[in-house]
Each structure stands twice: as C-alpha cells, then as structure tokens.
Design a protein around this motif. Structure first.
Motif, mmCIF file in Angstrom:
data_model
loop_
_atom_site.group_PDB
_atom_site.id
_atom_site.type_symbol
_atom_site.label_atom_id
_atom_site.label_comp_id
_atom_site.label_asym_id
_atom_site.label_seq_id
_atom_site.Cartn_x
_atom_site.Cartn_y
_atom_site.Cartn_z
ATOM 1 N N HIS A 49 0.830 -1.205 0.000
ATOM 2 C CA HIS A 49 0.000 0.000 0.000
ATOM 3 C C HIS A 49 0.865 1.255 0.000
ATOM 4 O O HIS A 49 0.573 2.225 -0.701
ATOM 5 C CB HIS A 49 -0.944 0.000 1.197
ATOM 6 N N ASP A 50 1.930 1.240 0.770
ATOM 7 C CA ASP A 50 2.840 2.375 0.819
ATOM 8 C C ASP A 50 3.512 2.593 -0.532
ATOM 9 O O ASP A 50 3.634 3.733 -0.992
ATOM 10 C CB ASP A 50 3.894 2.154 1.907
ATOM 11 N N GLU A 51 3.914 1.519 -1.168
ATOM 12 C CA GLU A 51 4.562 1.623 -2.481
ATOM 13 C C GLU A 51 3.599 2.171 -3.529
ATOM 14 O O GLU A 51 3.969 3.023 -4.337
ATOM 15 C CB GLU A 51 5.106 0.255 -2.916
ATOM 16 N N VAL A 52 2.358 1.708 -3.517
ATOM 17 C CA VAL A 52 1.360 2.210 -4.461
ATOM 18 C C VAL A 52 1.125 3.700 -4.238
ATOM 19 O O VAL A 52 1.087 4.487 -5.201
ATOM 20 C CB VAL A 52 0.037 1.408 -4.346
ATOM 21 N N ALA A 53 0.988 4.117 -3.000
ATOM 22 C CA ALA A 53 0.775 5.538 -2.691
ATOM 23 C C ALA A 53 1.976 6.375 -3.128
ATOM 24 O O ALA A 53 1.810 7.463 -3.699
ATOM 25 C CB ALA A 53 0.523 5.720 -1.198
#
Length: 84
Positions: A49-53
């Motif tokens: 999720h952090d990488e996508v954001a």
C-alpha cells in the motif's frame, strides 16, 4: 550447543530444539508459525500500500512538472484595495 553467531543463546536458554539461526526459530509450534505468517502478511500488505501511494504521488508530481503551469497564485498576493 548454541549456533555460531549467537553466543547469548545458551545464556537465554535457547539451545536445543528452539535454536535461533539467522533470525529464524526452529522447533516452534504451528500456531506460533501462523501468527508469524499473519504478521508477515500484514507487513507485506502495508508495504505494498505504501509503495502504491508513493508511485501515485510520484506520477502526480511528474504530471505537474510536465504541465508547466505558471507560478501559482493565491489570495495572499491579491490586491483587495483595487476592488470597487
């Protein structure tokens, strides 16, 4: 005997079937392994999720640079004294 690289294992009573090697514990029950797997999956989910954001923010910043908008304006620079 404790494994090499972990001299304190014998002192902490981790010799025998629960030896620690490279961060992995051997001889643990399935329920403890499942709890570790759940934590691993939670960590990986947060990481994804952090990488996508981060990628979305990077794409937005790139698009803003490519758009080459003129300098931003705000109400701070507006001259209200010129209003009728």
């Amino acid at each position: 005997a404790p494994l090499a690289g972990h001299p304190g294992d014998a002192i902490r009573g981790q010799s025998g079937p629960h030896q620690k090697f490279g961060g992995h514990h051997f001889g643990r029950s399935r329920s403890r392994e499942k709890g570790g797997a759940d934590r691993t999956l939670t960590f990986l989910s947060l990481l994804i999720h952090d990488e996508v954001a981060r990628r979305e923010q990077k794409k937005f910043a790139l698009r803003m640079r490519r758009a080459a908008f003129r300098s931003g304006k705000s109400l701070d620079g507006f001259d209200f004294s010129r209003l009728p």
